[in-house]
Motif scaffolding. Sequence first.
Motif, mmCIF file in Angstrom:
data_model
loop_
_atom_site.group_PDB
_atom_site.id
_atom_site.type_symbol
_atom_site.label_atom_id
_atom_site.label_comp_id
_atom_site.label_asym_id
_atom_site.label_seq_id
_atom_site.Cartn_x
_atom_site.Cartn_y
_atom_site.Cartn_z
ATOM 1 N N MET A 1 0.842 -1.199 0.000
ATOM 2 C CA MET A 1 0.000 0.000 0.000
ATOM 3 C C MET A 1 0.877 1.248 0.000
ATOM 4 N N LEU A 2 0.251 2.351 -0.349
ATOM 5 C CA LEU A 2 1.001 3.599 -0.472
ATOM 6 C C LEU A 2 1.586 4.044 0.871
ATOM 7 N N ASN A 3 2.816 4.500 0.807
ATOM 8 C CA ASN A 3 3.458 5.054 1.999
ATOM 9 C C ASN A 3 3.457 6.569 1.855
ATOM 10 N N ASP A 4 2.670 7.254 2.687
ATOM 11 C CA ASP A 4 2.488 8.687 2.556
ATOM 12 C C ASP A 4 2.659 9.339 3.927
ATOM 13 N N PRO A 5 3.253 10.520 3.979
ATOM 14 C CA PRO A 5 3.496 11.145 5.283
ATOM 15 C C PRO A 5 2.237 11.610 6.015
ATOM 16 N N TRP A 6 1.142 11.862 5.294
ATOM 17 C CA TRP A 6 -0.067 12.354 5.957
ATOM 18 C C TRP A 6 -1.222 11.355 5.884
ATOM 19 N N PHE A 7 -1.484 10.813 4.728
ATOM 20 C CA PHE A 7 -2.625 9.909 4.543
ATOM 21 C C PHE A 7 -2.221 8.454 4.772
ATOM 22 N N THR A 8 -3.128 7.706 5.369
ATOM 23 C CA THR A 8 -2.991 6.255 5.475
ATOM 24 C C THR A 8 -3.991 5.620 4.518
ATOM 25 N N VAL A 9 -3.499 4.819 3.578
ATOM 26 C CA VAL A 9 -4.359 4.181 2.584
ATOM 27 C C VAL A 9 -4.479 2.700 2.918
ATOM 28 N N ARG A 10 -5.716 2.232 3.011
ATOM 29 C CA ARG A 10 -5.956 0.816 3.281
ATOM 30 C C ARG A 10 -6.915 0.252 2.247
ATOM 31 N N GLU A 11 -6.595 -0.937 1.773
ATOM 32 C CA GLU A 11 -7.416 -1.597 0.757
ATOM 33 C C GLU A 11 -8.523 -2.387 1.446
ATOM 34 N N ILE A 12 -9.771 -2.003 1.171
ATOM 35 C CA ILE A 12 -10.923 -2.754 1.685
ATOM 36 C C ILE A 12 -11.159 -3.975 0.814
ATOM 37 N N ASP A 13 -11.124 -3.765 -0.493
ATOM 38 C CA ASP A 13 -11.048 -4.852 -1.466
ATOM 39 C C ASP A 13 -10.324 -4.294 -2.684
ATOM 40 N N LYS A 14 -10.238 -5.070 -3.767
ATOM 41 C CA LYS A 14 -9.418 -4.672 -4.915
ATOM 42 C C LYS A 14 -9.918 -3.404 -5.599
ATOM 43 N N LYS A 15 -11.146 -3.007 -5.317
ATOM 44 C CA LYS A 15 -11.711 -1.820 -5.967
ATOM 45 C C LYS A 15 -12.215 -0.791 -4.955
ATOM 46 N N THR A 16 -11.813 -0.932 -3.701
ATOM 47 C CA THR A 16 -12.313 -0.033 -2.654
ATOM 48 C C THR A 16 -11.186 0.299 -1.683
ATOM 49 N N TYR A 17 -10.968 1.594 -1.473
ATOM 50 C CA TYR A 17 -9.882 2.029 -0.608
ATOM 51 C C TYR A 17 -10.389 3.031 0.429
ATOM 52 N N ALA A 18 -9.865 2.917 1.636
ATOM 53 C CA ALA A 18 -10.062 3.939 2.658
ATOM 54 C C ALA A 18 -8.831 4.837 2.671
ATOM 55 N N ILE A 19 -9.066 6.142 2.645
ATOM 56 C CA ILE A 19 -7.988 7.135 2.709
ATOM 57 C C ILE A 19 -8.196 7.894 4.012
ATOM 58 N N SER A 20 -7.314 7.652 4.980
ATOM 59 C CA SER A 20 -7.560 8.101 6.346
ATOM 60 C C SER A 20 -6.522 9.118 6.801
ATOM 61 N N GLU A 21 -6.945 9.973 7.737
ATOM 62 C CA GLU A 21 -6.068 10.988 8.328
ATOM 63 C C GLU A 21 -5.973 10.711 9.828
ATOM 64 N N LEU A 22 -5.131 9.731 10.147
ATOM 65 C CA LEU A 22 -5.091 9.183 11.500
ATOM 66 C C LEU A 22 -4.231 10.009 12.450
ATOM 67 N N GLY A 23 -3.467 10.955 11.910
ATOM 68 C CA GLY A 23 -2.672 11.824 12.752
ATOM 69 C C GLY A 23 -3.454 12.994 13.326
ATOM 70 N N HIS A 24 -4.719 13.078 12.974
ATOM 71 C CA HIS A 24 -5.605 14.147 13.435
ATOM 72 C C HIS A 24 -6.608 13.556 14.420
ATOM 73 N N TRP A 25 -7.010 14.337 15.396
ATOM 74 C CA TRP A 25 -7.888 13.831 16.468
ATOM 75 C C TRP A 25 -9.223 13.300 15.972
ATOM 76 N N GLU A 26 -9.661 13.761 14.797
ATOM 77 C CA GLU A 26 -10.973 13.305 14.306
ATOM 78 C C GLU A 26 -10.916 11.959 13.593
ATOM 79 N N LYS A 27 -9.706 11.483 13.289
ATOM 80 C CA LYS A 27 -9.554 10.167 12.628
ATOM 81 C C LYS A 27 -10.512 10.040 11.430
ATOM 82 N N VAL A 28 -10.353 10.962 10.487
ATOM 83 C CA VAL A 28 -11.284 11.067 9.361
ATOM 84 C C VAL A 28 -10.960 10.030 8.289
#
Length: 260
Positions: A1-28
């Motif tokens: 998966m992508l290594n990015d300094p701000w966003f965390t990318v996780r594969e839900i399935d081969k056509k679905t991705y979560a793009i998360s901002e886990l360094g922020h208190w809202e965990k968006v």
Amino acid sequence: MLNDPWFTVREIDKKTYAISELGHWEKVHSFLLLGDEKAALIDTGLGIDNMKRITDQLTNLPIDVITTHVHSDHIGSHGEYERLFVHEAERDWLINGIVGLSLEQIRQNTARDISIPVPESFDPNTYKPFQGQPTGTLIDGDTIELGNRKLTIYHTPGHSPGHIAVFDEAAGYLFTGDLLYDETPIYAFYPTTKPVDLVNSLEKLTRIPHISMIYGSHNTLGLTPEILDEVKHAVDYLRKNELVRFGTGIHHFNGLSIQF
């Protein structure tokens, strides 16, 4: 998966991705759904960093941005995309600004309690939520066809007037925005919220058939549909005890809490 300094990318399935901002208190969490002909991006995050950098690496399909609701932590990178869709009840918010929240309050919420380095481009003193014209508006029951992947729009007001949930029919994924998530309270205590609408919208979710997973916009990534049994209990309890009104505080249930 992508290594990015701000966003965390996780594969839900081969056509679905979560793009998360886990360094922020809202965990968006925002979500990229790929079809055969185009993609849908459900929300665009906080705007602390540019989400298009991520989606460009995940797909070259044209992207429709589907806005669960017009709060600053969901429209942060809207300005990077050409095709924006929002429920008709919040079209004016997208164009003219978010009702009921001052720019100072939004800046404070965005800049506080960040646990990882922010990009140099982010300045909380000049941060402004996106404002602009949507490409189109959505209403309850609309469908969006991505090519062998159909999304259905459910109008779920309460947290905000034009809040929507998005159901991926084939996979059974329900994207609930700020209507349903765990760990921190679901909010319906701002002047622009409506407790009665929120509870009605929660009940509406429990009637959607064939849900396989629930993806809220904050905290835990992915909740099993068993939580909907607790949602039913919460709805009944809050109504029977006449708690569905401003000022009754935080109500705790198994796996969720609600603040009026």
